[in-house]
Each structure stands twice: as C-alpha cells, then as structure tokens.
Design an enzyme around this catalytic site. Sequence first.
Site, PDB file in Angstrom:
ATOM      1  N   GLU A 117      32.881  34.963  55.778  1.00 15.78           N
ATOM      2  CA  GLU A 117      33.731  34.896  54.586  1.00 15.78           C
ATOM      3  C   GLU A 117      35.063  34.278  54.952  1.00 15.78           C
ATOM      4  O   GLU A 117      35.420  34.163  56.138  1.00 15.78           O
ATOM      5  CB  GLU A 117      33.908  36.286  53.958  1.00 15.78           C
ATOM      6  CG  GLU A 117      32.629  36.811  53.314  1.00 15.78           C
ATOM      7  CD  GLU A 117      32.823  38.123  52.565  1.00 15.78           C
ATOM      8  OE1 GLU A 117      31.898  38.510  51.839  1.00 15.78           O
ATOM      9  OE2 GLU A 117      33.893  38.737  52.696  1.00 15.78           O
ATOM     10  N   HIS A 233      40.971  37.183  42.956  1.00 20.99           N
ATOM     11  CA  HIS A 233      39.726  36.664  43.494  1.00 20.99           C
ATOM     12  C   HIS A 233      39.502  35.284  42.895  1.00 20.99           C
ATOM     13  O   HIS A 233      39.605  35.107  41.679  1.00 20.99           O
ATOM     14  CB  HIS A 233      38.557  37.592  43.158  1.00 20.99           C
ATOM     15  CG  HIS A 233      37.342  37.331  43.993  1.00 20.99           C
ATOM     16  ND1 HIS A 233      36.559  36.214  43.812  1.00 20.99           N
ATOM     17  CD2 HIS A 233      36.794  38.016  45.031  1.00 20.99           C
ATOM     18  CE1 HIS A 233      35.578  36.231  44.696  1.00 20.99           C
ATOM     19  NE2 HIS A 233      35.690  37.304  45.452  1.00 20.99           N
ATOM     20  N   ARG A 279      41.780  33.687  50.395  1.00 21.32           N
ATOM     21  CA  ARG A 279      41.658  33.763  48.940  1.00 21.32           C
ATOM     22  C   ARG A 279      42.894  33.278  48.195  1.00 21.32           C
ATOM     23  O   ARG A 279      42.778  32.699  47.120  1.00 21.32           O
ATOM     24  CB  ARG A 279      41.345  35.206  48.529  1.00 21.32           C
ATOM     25  CG  ARG A 279      39.935  35.632  48.886  1.00 21.32           C
ATOM     26  CD  ARG A 279      39.715  37.092  48.554  1.00 21.32           C
ATOM     27  NE  ARG A 279      38.325  37.471  48.780  1.00 21.32           N
ATOM     28  CZ  ARG A 279      37.869  38.699  48.658  1.00 21.32           C
ATOM     29  NH1 ARG A 279      38.685  39.682  48.309  1.00 21.32           N
ATOM     30  NH2 ARG A 279      36.593  38.976  48.875  1.00 21.32           N
ATOM     31  N   HIS A 340      42.136  41.010  41.366  1.00 22.21           N
ATOM     32  CA  HIS A 340      41.033  41.621  42.092  1.00 22.21           C
ATOM     33  C   HIS A 340      41.438  42.805  42.957  1.00 22.21           C
ATOM     34  O   HIS A 340      40.740  43.812  43.007  1.00 22.21           O
ATOM     35  CB  HIS A 340      40.372  40.552  42.963  1.00 22.21           C
ATOM     36  CG  HIS A 340      39.190  41.025  43.743  1.00 22.21           C
ATOM     37  ND1 HIS A 340      38.083  41.591  43.146  1.00 22.21           N
ATOM     38  CD2 HIS A 340      38.945  41.021  45.074  1.00 22.21           C
ATOM     39  CE1 HIS A 340      37.191  41.908  44.079  1.00 22.21           C
ATOM     40  NE2 HIS A 340      37.696  41.586  45.254  1.00 22.21           N
ATOM     41  N   ARG A 375      45.139  40.349  51.635  1.00 22.30           N
ATOM     42  CA  ARG A 375      43.971  41.026  52.204  1.00 22.30           C
ATOM     43  C   ARG A 375      42.904  40.015  52.598  1.00 22.30           C
ATOM     44  O   ARG A 375      42.516  39.173  51.805  1.00 22.30           O
ATOM     45  CB  ARG A 375      43.382  42.002  51.191  1.00 22.30           C
ATOM     46  CG  ARG A 375      42.102  42.685  51.666  1.00 22.30           C
ATOM     47  CD  ARG A 375      41.559  43.593  50.605  1.00 22.30           C
ATOM     48  NE  ARG A 375      40.934  42.862  49.515  1.00 22.30           N
ATOM     49  CZ  ARG A 375      39.616  42.632  49.414  1.00 22.30           C
ATOM     50  NH1 ARG A 375      38.801  43.042  50.356  1.00 22.30           N
ATOM     51  NH2 ARG A 375      39.139  41.987  48.375  1.00 22.30           N
TER      52      ARG A 375
END
Length: 529
Positions: A117, A233, A279, A340, A375
């Site tokens: 990811e 997100h 992100r 998100h 994050r």
Amino acid sequence: MPHSLKYDVLIIGAGAAGLSLALQLPPHLRVALLSKADVNQGSTYWAQGGMAAVLDTKDSVDSHVEDTLAAGAGLCQREAVEFTVSNSRSCVEWLVAQGVDFDLRPDHADEFHLTMEGGHSHRRIIHAADRTGRAISEVLTEKAQAADNIDILTHRVAVDLVVQDGRCQGAYILNRKSDHVELFLASAVVLGTGGASKAYLYTSNPDGASGDGIAMAWRAGCRVANLEFNQFHPTCLYHPKAKSFLVTEAIRGEGGRLLLPDGKPFMQRFDKRAELAPRDIVARAIDHEMKRLGVDCVFLDISHKSADFLHEHFPTVTQRCAELGIDITREPIPVVPAAHYTCGGIVVDTRGRTDLAGLYAVGEASCTGLHGANRMASNSLLECIVYARSAAGHIAATIDAAPAPRPVPAWDESQVTDSDEDVVISHNWDELRRFMWDYVGIVRTNKRLQRAEHRIELLQKEIAEYYSNYKVSNDLLELRNLAMVAQLMIRCALARKESRGLHYTLDYPEPLADARDTILVPPNAALQN
C-alpha cells in the site's frame, strides 16, 4: 430504572480497540462494553485493506518505522512509532490465536499473503481478502459475547463522563431503547469511540463517526492534539446510491491506475511514486484535477487484471460495484476523495492514559504520536490492537489500587421537555458538514478557516441553547459532539502557519523548519502525574 450500573471497567465503543482491550483484561474484572448501535456497525467492520505488520523475512522493524516517520511528515513521535511497530508481530499472533483467518499465499500455505500500500517500502499488509476489518470485528465480537465477564450493551450513546475528585469514575449513557439516561460507574473508563470524519459532507465512515469520545474528553479536561490533520481517502466510490463506500487502497497497490475522464493517467505529474504515493498527495492531486477540469470524479482502473484475480482479492469491491452496474473487470471505477481518518485526538501515552486519572483512550479517538501529520495506510488497525493490549495491561496492574467510585447523582431531566423542533438539529447538522467541507477541506486558506470559525461559534450557541431546553437524543448528542470537535479542528488548523502532511494551506504552502504538535489545553485542564 436503577440508580447506577457498576462495573470494574467501562469501555465506550465496540470496534477493534474496545473489543481487543476487553478480551485482554483479567477474567475476574467485570466489563461493560457499549456499542452505539448494533455490534459490528463501527469503522472497524468496514476497514477493507488490512493491518500493517513486520512479518516478511525481507522486511524489518526499522524499515516499517522509517516508512511511518516519512509518511508522518516529521511530526510522528519516534517512541510511539517504535513501540507500535515492534509489537506488530505479537499482535498478529494474538489475532490468529483468537481465530482471525488471514489470507495465506497460494504457493506457500504456511506464509501470510501480504499486499503493498501507499507509503510502504515492503509488502507488509496482512489481510482477509478486502474485508479485513469485518473478519477481525466478527471474531472478536464472538469471543466477547462468549466471555462470562463481559456485558455487551448495544444502542447506548455516551452523554458525558463522570468526574469526581479529579478522577473519571463513569459516564452518563443514553439508552436508545428506553430513551432514558443511565449512570454507569467504573474504576476505569476507556474511550474507543473512533474518529470524527462525519464532520465532513463526504466521508467513507459509518454514521456513528461523530467524535463523541474526543468531545467528552475535552469537556472533562483532557488535552487534544493535531486535529487539523484529517485524512481524506483518495478513492471513495462516486455514485448516487453508494453513500460512503470506500474503494480499498490495495487496488492501487496491485497496479490500479488513476485516470482522468479522457482516460489519461495523471499521478506521475504529482509524485514519482504515482498511485503509490501517500494518501495526502494522492487526495490533493485528485482534488486539483477535479477543480481544474470542473469534473465530478476521476477513475480508478484495475481492469487489466484478470477477472479471477479481482474476484479473489477484491470480492467486496467487485460485488458492490456490480450492484451499481459497474463491472470492474471491464471498466474503471468512478472515485472521489472523502474524509476518512482523524489523525489527531485525545493526548495519550503508550499505555493509553489520558490527562484524567482513570480515563484511557484507544484507537482513532486517541493521539498516540504514531501518525504525525499523515497516517500511513493500514497502521490504524495495528495501533488499535497494540494500544488496547498496553492499556489493558496497565488497567489490570493498577485497578486494585483505584478508589471505588463514590455515589453520583442520577441524570436529571426534570427541567427539560420533548423537542418539537428537531428540524433545528437536521439543519445545523447539514450546515456544519457543508461548511467544514468547503472551508476546512483538502485545501485551506486563512479566509476559509476564519469563515468556518465564525460559523461554528454561532452554531455552538444554538446547540447549547437547544441542549439546555430539550431531552437528549442520539441526533442531538452527535451534533453537540461533532460541533465541539469541528471547532477544535478549526482552532488547530488556524494555529498551524505552514503546510505539512494532511494540512495544506495556500497561505503557507511550505513546511516550517521546526515540526511541532498543535496541542490545545481545555480551560478545566486535568493533568495527572
């Protein structure tokens, strides 16, 4: 109705953090585990991607730590990052021992299948297809339901914490079934209430993500930190019937490409990592292209993978898209960014302790120092399990020395009436979410933030008047808490005179040389130790 319900430990929130903490407390302690709705309705259940952990022999704790520090844009606390990552393997082993069935490699059935990811330099995302949160939630819920010492009480909404002699000793809780407020007393209280992404018009979160724990802790005298860092997100499904369906980041990890409406890729213009950039970069790039072109969405294309691969690895996404007439094996998925994850929250230490004696916070409601300004993908489930275990250990070691809760007055609703003006709640709720999206969103300016500050002050006055005159309801409590946390978000954003991580402002586009947390101290600060 009884005057009070007494337990050793009161846990507000039944997601991964609350469930795993309850299960790791000694069996002689009586535990109340409260869920706002039915069990398996919180954010954990809907988490698709997985949980980051150092499990591959080619990976290392140091590598995971450095990736997390890089994603956090200089604001992570190294102690918290090292503490979390070094406990990742043992937490995975604990989950497996509980019965969580993570995916294994088809060619090596004795090894976990790990995915990649954004922000990670190794494959380290352990998962159960694309419904990892659901797998964890269902297994832990079943274990908790079978435990003799744990009472799972559903449809309970926390109103406020009970503080006596500088210590948290319980909470007032609205029972949505009886429509009465109950008093719960306990020697230790844990907030596992999740984040506050419902403050925004578009969110991937379920309805309950209204910042309840953060607001209650602030009102009780606890510091909060870094609430300006709201993670959007990059890829939520854009469809009028999709509401808040998240399209897992693992699709980009497996080669999914982000495309403009004309079919051209664009991420390479924003970051050399393209779709695998963190992100915040991906969300800003999408937001930029949507505004530049005046389009409603962009597209995520994974159709170059075989249908068998997509059905095996992404069954949830494949099925949900098919229900809406989108065949991801043949066509791209329309996506937009959406609120998100709340990276900031209640300030805690590595044992989950807040500033208020007897009060702990775990999971998204807390600010541990792990996430910093952004994050990194799949670190949140890991944080839930690690800090829940640490807090459970501290509670077990200290609860015998905790003073017994003293008698507390029952909830008094004799001076209020039933509301005949619920339209005020729905109107204020809509206004709040719209101006937060417009003024405190992915890209910010001083002027936008000042407008938001002015609006939230007026809104707070209306809510306070309403709260003092009418009986509490679920919608009123959520609005009250969400407005409180939104105000704290705005204050944090105004205080940060730079762009860093998830906080991007056109007035201060560059980061400062010195990275500092934004810490807010309430007027009634209750600093223990």
